[in-house]
Design an enzyme around this catalytic site. Sequence first.
Site, PDB file in Angstrom:
ATOM      1  N   ASN A  10       7.876 -24.864   9.103  1.00 23.24           N
ATOM      2  CA  ASN A  10       8.778 -25.403  10.118  1.00 23.24           C
ATOM      3  C   ASN A  10       8.633 -24.507  11.341  1.00 23.24           C
ATOM      4  O   ASN A  10       9.227 -23.428  11.407  1.00 23.24           O
ATOM      5  CB  ASN A  10      10.218 -25.406   9.590  1.00 23.24           C
ATOM      6  CG  ASN A  10      11.206 -25.959  10.600  1.00 23.24           C
ATOM      7  OD1 ASN A  10      10.863 -26.248  11.745  1.00 23.24           O
ATOM      8  ND2 ASN A  10      12.451 -26.099  10.184  1.00 23.24           N
ATOM      9  N   ARG A  93       7.085 -29.794   9.137  1.00 23.82           N
ATOM     10  CA  ARG A  93       8.202 -30.527   9.729  1.00 23.82           C
ATOM     11  C   ARG A  93       7.842 -30.841  11.181  1.00 23.82           C
ATOM     12  O   ARG A  93       7.496 -29.954  11.958  1.00 23.82           O
ATOM     13  CB  ARG A  93       9.478 -29.681   9.700  1.00 23.82           C
ATOM     14  CG  ARG A  93      10.653 -30.399  10.346  1.00 23.82           C
ATOM     15  CD  ARG A  93      11.782 -29.448  10.674  1.00 23.82           C
ATOM     16  NE  ARG A  93      12.902 -30.166  11.275  1.00 23.82           N
ATOM     17  CZ  ARG A  93      13.710 -29.631  12.181  1.00 23.82           C
ATOM     18  NH1 ARG A  93      13.530 -28.405  12.621  1.00 23.82           N
ATOM     19  NH2 ARG A  93      14.709 -30.340  12.675  1.00 23.82           N
ATOM     20  N   HIS A 182      17.468 -35.224  11.724  1.00 21.90           N
ATOM     21  CA  HIS A 182      17.888 -34.736  10.404  1.00 21.90           C
ATOM     22  C   HIS A 182      17.462 -35.712   9.303  1.00 21.90           C
ATOM     23  O   HIS A 182      18.065 -35.746   8.224  1.00 21.90           O
ATOM     24  CB  HIS A 182      19.412 -34.532  10.317  1.00 21.90           C
ATOM     25  CG  HIS A 182      19.952 -33.462  11.214  1.00 21.90           C
ATOM     26  ND1 HIS A 182      21.199 -33.556  11.819  1.00 21.90           N
ATOM     27  CD2 HIS A 182      19.447 -32.275  11.613  1.00 21.90           C
ATOM     28  CE1 HIS A 182      21.416 -32.483  12.543  1.00 21.90           C
ATOM     29  NE2 HIS A 182      20.367 -31.683  12.442  1.00 21.90           N
ATOM     30  N   GLY A 214      23.986 -28.143  14.281  1.00 23.89           N
ATOM     31  CA  GLY A 214      23.701 -29.515  14.663  1.00 23.89           C
ATOM     32  C   GLY A 214      24.344 -30.419  13.624  1.00 23.89           C
ATOM     33  O   GLY A 214      24.412 -30.047  12.450  1.00 23.89           O
ATOM     34  N   ARG A 243      26.648 -28.671  21.189  1.00 23.23           N
ATOM     35  CA  ARG A 243      26.381 -29.956  21.836  1.00 23.23           C
ATOM     36  C   ARG A 243      27.654 -30.789  21.889  1.00 23.23           C
ATOM     37  O   ARG A 243      28.448 -30.805  20.961  1.00 23.23           O
ATOM     38  CB  ARG A 243      25.295 -30.737  21.087  1.00 23.23           C
ATOM     39  CG  ARG A 243      23.943 -30.050  21.050  1.00 23.23           C
ATOM     40  CD  ARG A 243      22.924 -30.937  20.345  1.00 23.23           C
ATOM     41  NE  ARG A 243      21.708 -30.200  20.037  1.00 23.23           N
ATOM     42  CZ  ARG A 243      21.142 -30.140  18.821  1.00 23.23           C
ATOM     43  NH1 ARG A 243      21.693 -30.790  17.803  1.00 23.23           N
ATOM     44  NH2 ARG A 243      20.045 -29.436  18.640  1.00 23.23           N
ATOM     45  N   GLU A 335      28.760 -28.157   3.277  1.00 20.42           N
ATOM     46  CA  GLU A 335      28.693 -27.618   1.923  1.00 20.42           C
ATOM     47  C   GLU A 335      29.705 -26.508   1.673  1.00 20.42           C
ATOM     48  O   GLU A 335      30.120 -26.290   0.534  1.00 20.42           O
ATOM     49  CB  GLU A 335      27.280 -27.079   1.652  1.00 20.42           C
ATOM     50  CG  GLU A 335      26.208 -28.163   1.608  1.00 20.42           C
ATOM     51  CD  GLU A 335      24.801 -27.582   1.589  1.00 20.42           C
ATOM     52  OE1 GLU A 335      24.614 -26.452   1.076  1.00 20.42           O
ATOM     53  OE2 GLU A 335      23.879 -28.248   2.101  1.00 20.42           O
ATOM     54  N   GLU A 386      15.855 -29.674   2.683  1.00 22.57           N
ATOM     55  CA  GLU A 386      14.850 -30.297   3.535  1.00 22.57           C
ATOM     56  C   GLU A 386      13.448 -29.811   3.203  1.00 22.57           C
ATOM     57  O   GLU A 386      12.489 -30.581   3.276  1.00 22.57           O
ATOM     58  CB  GLU A 386      15.183 -30.024   5.004  1.00 22.57           C
ATOM     59  CG  GLU A 386      16.477 -30.713   5.433  1.00 22.57           C
ATOM     60  CD  GLU A 386      16.932 -30.322   6.827  1.00 22.57           C
ATOM     61  OE1 GLU A 386      16.481 -30.961   7.785  1.00 22.57           O
ATOM     62  OE2 GLU A 386      17.728 -29.368   6.954  1.00 22.57           O
TER      63      GLU A 386
END
Length: 405
Positions: A10, A93, A182, A214, A243, A335, A386
């Site tokens: 990534n 990714r 995502h 995010g 954001r 989580e 991921e």
Amino acid sequence: MHATRVLVLNSGSSSVKYQLIDMRDASRLAVGLVERIGEQTSRLRHTCLATNSTRERQGPIADHDTALKAVAEELARDGLGLDSPELAAIGHRVVHGGMFFTQPTVIDDEVLTEIERLIPVAPLHNPANLTGIRTAMALRPDLPQVAVFDTAFHTTMPEYAARYAIDPALADRFRVRRYGFHGTSHAYVSRATAALLGKAPEEVNVIVLHLGNGASASAVRGGRCVDTSMGLTPLEGLVMGTRSGDLDPAVIFHLQRVAGMSMDEIDTLLNKRSGLFGLCGDNDMREIQRRMDEGDQRARLAFEIYIHRLKKYIGAYYAVLGTVDAVAFTAGIGENAAFVREAAIAGLEGLGLEVDGERNAVRGGGARLISPEGARVAVAVVPTDEELEIATRTYELVGNRTENG
């Protein structure tokens, strides 16, 4: 020897995260992070899970090429090098695949060109992803390299969900539509939620709430995404760490005309200085909780705005799906922050949504239900993975090519 290992990369603008995964049992062999690439204070932190040992390198790492070579060296020190015959592929990714890439894709010159063409809609992410891919291809030109796109899971959205209400010809010319992000997380969590319920993904409707710095929501019907909260960019949708999420587009014109702000200043404001941080000066939910406990009204207002937006999306996606089997919380906040989950579901009993206080308070333990026994709609905490999603899709693709080729 049948190769069963996948290296997941990534590559960010100034960092590289990596995991080496053995697909026989999905076990991690090594994990690591290179950060602050291009600075004098660069750092590589590498952990070998087989020996449970961690090493650090500190000092300047000039570019991604140097970073990935350093990663290869660290892996080789543990006998896990890129030249290993057990390495089946490298999975990358890639943030933006537009509408061109709807599935994981083996990378060739045509794929590289298309990822490059998408840079205008992902100017921060796709260039870094490309750099990582090209460096990895140079290190192992003989090895299959696979791109797994954040946007791919959302390409199943119907046109009426993906389109903005602007001139279609203009939108098509400049690729303006809702792509969503995502996607690897939403795909993994929606399937894992179905498994938690003892059903196939095709049998369930799930609202996935990916809540980290995010944040995004998705409506998944029978394993396929039919709506998601992020749009052309990751700015749309939920209130996030820095954001703004949804706002009236005319706010931009107003700030330009009345406040005299430039487009770059407004871009920075909405992406980096808004959300929880803009509202109360903190984007760490733990710190916001501490401040609320001490009676800080600014932190409380930020939290209430965050939860209000989250409830609106839960309700909207309930309406989109018609029937809902589960709501799944995932990512760092989803989580770990029990009080966020409780607040988001509070008052939604009429929709069949409830949280059991004791179950919700349990920390860790993998995928689990936090709704009361016999609840009409399951509420779940499902840790996202991921990297495993990228590795799984990469290995499936490479395995299929090997079998069919």
